[in-house]
Design an enzyme around this catalytic site. Structure first.
Site, PDB file in Angstrom:
ATOM      1  N   THR A  78       0.845  -1.194   0.000  1.00 53.24           N
ATOM      2  CA  THR A  78       0.000   0.000   0.000  1.00 53.24           C
ATOM      3  C   THR A  78       0.886   1.252   0.000  1.00 53.24           C
ATOM      4  O   THR A  78       2.022   1.224   0.474  1.00 53.24           O
ATOM      5  CB  THR A  78      -0.938   0.044   1.223  1.00 53.24           C
ATOM      6  OG1 THR A  78      -0.165   0.241   2.417  1.00 53.24           O
ATOM      7  CG2 THR A  78      -1.770  -1.222   1.348  1.00 53.24           C
ATOM      8  N   GLY A  89       8.207   7.000  -2.886  1.00 60.50           N
ATOM      9  CA  GLY A  89       8.965   6.779  -1.651  1.00 60.50           C
ATOM     10  C   GLY A  89       9.260   5.328  -1.317  1.00 60.50           C
ATOM     11  O   GLY A  89       9.642   4.527  -2.171  1.00 60.50           O
ATOM     12  N   ILE A  90       9.066   5.006  -0.034  1.00 63.99           N
ATOM     13  CA  ILE A  90       9.427   3.684   0.489  1.00 63.99           C
ATOM     14  C   ILE A  90       8.569   2.582  -0.150  1.00 63.99           C
ATOM     15  O   ILE A  90       9.070   1.503  -0.480  1.00 63.99           O
ATOM     16  CB  ILE A  90       9.278   3.682   2.031  1.00 63.99           C
ATOM     17  CG1 ILE A  90      10.339   4.606   2.658  1.00 63.99           C
ATOM     18  CG2 ILE A  90       9.373   2.270   2.595  1.00 63.99           C
ATOM     19  CD1 ILE A  90      10.118   4.916   4.138  1.00 63.99           C
ATOM     20  N   GLY A  91       7.286   2.864  -0.342  1.00 67.22           N
ATOM     21  CA  GLY A  91       6.391   1.867  -0.944  1.00 67.22           C
ATOM     22  C   GLY A  91       6.803   1.537  -2.369  1.00 67.22           C
ATOM     23  O   GLY A  91       6.851   0.366  -2.760  1.00 67.22           O
ATOM     24  N   SER A 151       7.839   3.835  12.416  1.00 64.61           N
ATOM     25  CA  SER A 151       8.810   4.930  12.323  1.00 64.61           C
ATOM     26  C   SER A 151       9.619   5.000  13.610  1.00 64.61           C
ATOM     27  O   SER A 151       9.136   4.638  14.692  1.00 64.61           O
ATOM     28  CB  SER A 151       8.085   6.259  12.121  1.00 64.61           C
ATOM     29  OG  SER A 151       8.988   7.344  12.231  1.00 64.61           O
ATOM     30  N   TYR A 194       1.579  12.373  14.678  1.00 65.16           N
ATOM     31  CA  TYR A 194       2.340  11.403  13.875  1.00 65.16           C
ATOM     32  C   TYR A 194       3.065  10.401  14.780  1.00 65.16           C
ATOM     33  O   TYR A 194       3.006   9.184  14.555  1.00 65.16           O
ATOM     34  CB  TYR A 194       3.336  12.151  12.985  1.00 65.16           C
ATOM     35  CG  TYR A 194       4.143  11.243  12.075  1.00 65.16           C
ATOM     36  CD1 TYR A 194       3.565  10.692  10.932  1.00 65.16           C
ATOM     37  CD2 TYR A 194       5.470  10.927  12.360  1.00 65.16           C
ATOM     38  CE1 TYR A 194       4.299   9.855  10.093  1.00 65.16           C
ATOM     39  CE2 TYR A 194       6.212  10.095  11.532  1.00 65.16           C
ATOM     40  CZ  TYR A 194       5.627   9.563  10.405  1.00 65.16           C
ATOM     41  OH  TYR A 194       6.354   8.733   9.575  1.00 65.16           O
TER      42      TYR A 194
HETATM   43  N1  LIG Z   1      10.327   9.165   4.715  1.00 60.10           N
HETATM   44  C1  LIG Z   1      10.649   9.006   6.002  1.00 60.10           C
HETATM   45  O1  LIG Z   1      11.606   9.610   6.516  1.00 60.10           O
HETATM   46  C2  LIG Z   1       9.866   8.046   6.851  1.00 60.10           C
HETATM   47  C3  LIG Z   1      10.374   7.735   8.109  1.00 60.10           C
HETATM   48  C4  LIG Z   1       9.673   6.845   8.911  1.00 60.10           C
HETATM   49  C5  LIG Z   1       8.500   6.271   8.461  1.00 60.10           C
HETATM   50  N2  LIG Z   1       8.029   6.603   7.235  1.00 60.10           N
HETATM   51  C6  LIG Z   1       6.768   5.974   6.822  1.00 60.10           C
HETATM   52  O2  LIG Z   1       6.954   5.324   5.589  1.00 60.10           O
HETATM   53  C7  LIG Z   1       5.694   5.241   4.913  1.00 60.10           C
HETATM   54  C8  LIG Z   1       5.882   5.709   3.476  1.00 60.10           C
HETATM   55  O3  LIG Z   1       6.231   7.071   3.510  1.00 60.10           O
HETATM   56  P1  LIG Z   1       7.159   7.780   2.426  1.00 60.10           P
HETATM   57  O4  LIG Z   1       8.162   8.548   3.165  1.00 60.10           O
HETATM   58  O5  LIG Z   1       7.578   6.809   1.394  1.00 60.10           O
HETATM   59  O6  LIG Z   1       6.108   8.860   1.870  1.00 60.10           O
HETATM   60  P2  LIG Z   1       5.485   9.183   0.439  1.00 60.10           P
HETATM   61  O7  LIG Z   1       6.535   9.158  -0.610  1.00 60.10           O
HETATM   62  O8  LIG Z   1       4.684  10.419   0.664  1.00 60.10           O
HETATM   63  O9  LIG Z   1       4.525   7.960   0.174  1.00 60.10           O
HETATM   64  C9  LIG Z   1       3.300   7.796   0.832  1.00 60.10           C
HETATM   65  C10 LIG Z   1       2.447   6.873  -0.019  1.00 60.10           C
HETATM   66  O10 LIG Z   1       1.257   6.570   0.717  1.00 60.10           O
HETATM   67  C11 LIG Z   1       0.127   6.870  -0.110  1.00 60.10           C
HETATM   68  N3  LIG Z   1      -0.988   7.171   0.777  1.00 60.10           N
HETATM   69  C12 LIG Z   1      -1.119   8.175   1.675  1.00 60.10           C
HETATM   70  N4  LIG Z   1      -2.300   8.092   2.302  1.00 60.10           N
HETATM   71  C13 LIG Z   1      -2.929   6.997   1.790  1.00 60.10           C
HETATM   72  C14 LIG Z   1      -4.182   6.382   2.020  1.00 60.10           C
HETATM   73  N5  LIG Z   1      -5.070   6.877   2.892  1.00 60.10           N
HETATM   74  N6  LIG Z   1      -4.479   5.265   1.316  1.00 60.10           N
HETATM   75  C15 LIG Z   1      -3.614   4.758   0.414  1.00 60.10           C
HETATM   76  N7  LIG Z   1      -2.432   5.300   0.150  1.00 60.10           N
HETATM   77  C16 LIG Z   1      -2.101   6.413   0.831  1.00 60.10           C
HETATM   78  C17 LIG Z   1       0.589   8.000  -1.003  1.00 60.10           C
HETATM   79  O11 LIG Z   1      -0.177   8.134  -2.204  1.00 60.10           O
HETATM   80  P3  LIG Z   1      -1.554   8.981  -2.268  1.00 60.10           P
HETATM   81  O12 LIG Z   1      -1.311  10.250  -1.547  1.00 60.10           O
HETATM   82  O13 LIG Z   1      -1.835   9.120  -3.725  1.00 60.10           O
HETATM   83  O14 LIG Z   1      -2.586   8.138  -1.603  1.00 60.10           O
HETATM   84  C18 LIG Z   1       1.994   7.504  -1.334  1.00 60.10           C
HETATM   85  O15 LIG Z   1       1.952   6.498  -2.315  1.00 60.10           O
HETATM   86  C19 LIG Z   1       4.710   6.081   5.736  1.00 60.10           C
HETATM   87  O16 LIG Z   1       3.937   5.230   6.543  1.00 60.10           O
HETATM   88  C20 LIG Z   1       5.633   6.942   6.569  1.00 60.10           C
HETATM   89  O17 LIG Z   1       5.020   7.381   7.762  1.00 60.10           O
HETATM   90  C21 LIG Z   1       8.674   7.471   6.422  1.00 60.10           C
END
Ligand SMILES: NC(=O)c1ccc[n+]([C@@H]2O[C@H](COP(=O)([O-])OP(=O)(O)OC[C@H]3O[C@@H](n4cnc5c(N)ncnc54)[C@H](OP(=O)(O)O)[C@@H]3O)[C@@H](O)[C@H]2O)c1
Length: 248
Positions: A11, A16-18, A137, A150
């Site tokens: 999901t 990003g990470i996904g 996180s 958060y």
């Molecule tokens: N980057 C960091 O430093 C970091 C650190 C710790 C944890 N994380 C965690 O890693 C995960 C991925 O984050 P990321 O940094 O890769 O951010 P990102 O690039 O903003 O990716 C977030 C993804 O989640 C999707 N999304 C958001 N809300 C959603 C929903 N309600 N239903 C389905 N898809 C949804 C977004 O697409 P849409 O907006 O189109 O739905 C996007 O594909 C998150 O859980 C984040 O909290 C990130």
């Protein structure tokens, strides 16, 4: 290849990470169903991933969307879900005096309700054995100014992984979480943070740089495969040393 012909659902995989996780899974031979809310970005991601990726627009916090996602993914690839990565999440700055309950609830609804619905609705569709990975996180264990919603949401994700693991261990379903520190992804754009600000943050990381999303994906791959078959209810920190090394 580590995931030859396995079906993985990731999901929040449009960036990003996904996205990095889906890319890594495909390179390991998996068939991957990817989801997010924005259809254009999701389809672009699927094009980059190639023929083994199936994009399905779905809100992780909407149980009907998630049922539709699992139903379509298992029908399309003709097998049950071997690996589920509940990665979708949002981040918001929420100073406690300036944040309404609606704004607080938005974060909790996506990051906690979304993970709950993602796992709950998956259960009729998952294989035995299966591996479920929740993306939490470092924020789960570190209070951060202006990020209380958060941080609380991610603490809940770590907790959910442990309780899900307890409930599903007898069904041959493993559940673990992963706690990235700072990874260079578009999530910081949504916070209005520039890359320069991100690099400023990175100065306090023992490794002195944010993670590449592929480095988080590598740890998710470990939890997804048999290499971690004796692990469930665990959380893995992938944070350049932030949680384990004192700044002094
Ligand atoms: N980057 C960091 O430093 C970091 C650190 C710790 C944890 N994380 C965690 O890693 C995960 C991925 O984050 P990321 O940094 O890769 O951010 P990102 O690039 O903003 O990716 C977030 C993804 O989640 C999707 N999304 C958001 N809300 C959603 C929903 N309600 N239903 C389905 N898809 C949804 C977004 O697409 P849409 O907006 O189109 O739905 C996007 O594909 C998150 O859980 C984040 O909290 C990130």
């Amino acid at each position: 290849m580590l995931l030859e012909n396995r079906l993985a659902v990731v999901t929040g995989a449009s960036s990003g990470i996904g996205f990095a996780t889906a890319q890594r899974f495909v390179s390991e031979g998996a068939r991957v169903a990817i989801s997010a809310r924005n259809a254009d970005k999701l389809e672009q991601a699927a094009r980059e991933l190639g023929e083994h990726a199936l994009p399905i627009v779905a809100d992780a916090a909407n149980p009907a969307d998630m049922q539709r996602l699992y139903s379509a993914a298992t029908a399309h690839f003709g097998r049950a879900v071997d690996v589920l990565v509940a990665n979708a999440g949002i981040s918001r700055q929420t100073p406690v005096r300036e944040t309404s309950l609606e704004q607080f609830s938005e974060v909790m609804n996506v990051n906690v309700g979304g993970v709950y619905a993602t796992v709950r609705e998956a259960l009729p569709f998952v294989a035995r054995p299966a591996s479920i990975v929740l993306v939490a996180s470092l924020a789960a264990n570190q209070g951060t100014k202006h990020f209380s919603a958060y941080c609380a949401s991610k603490a809940a994700v770590v907790s959910l992984a442990k309780s899900f693991a307890a409930e599903l261990v007898d069904q041959d379903i493993r559940v673990n979480s992963i706690s990235p520190g700072v990874a260079n992804t578009p999530i910081f754009d949504t916070l209005g943070m520039s890359e320069a600000q991100l690099l400023e943050w990175a100065k306090v990381i023992p490794m002195k740089r944010p993670a590449d999303p592929a480095e988080i994906a590598a740890a998710i791959l470990f939890l997804a495969t048999d290499a971690s078959r004796y692990m469930t209810g665990a959380d893995i920190a992938v944070d350049g040393g932030m949680s384990g090394i004192s700044p002094f």
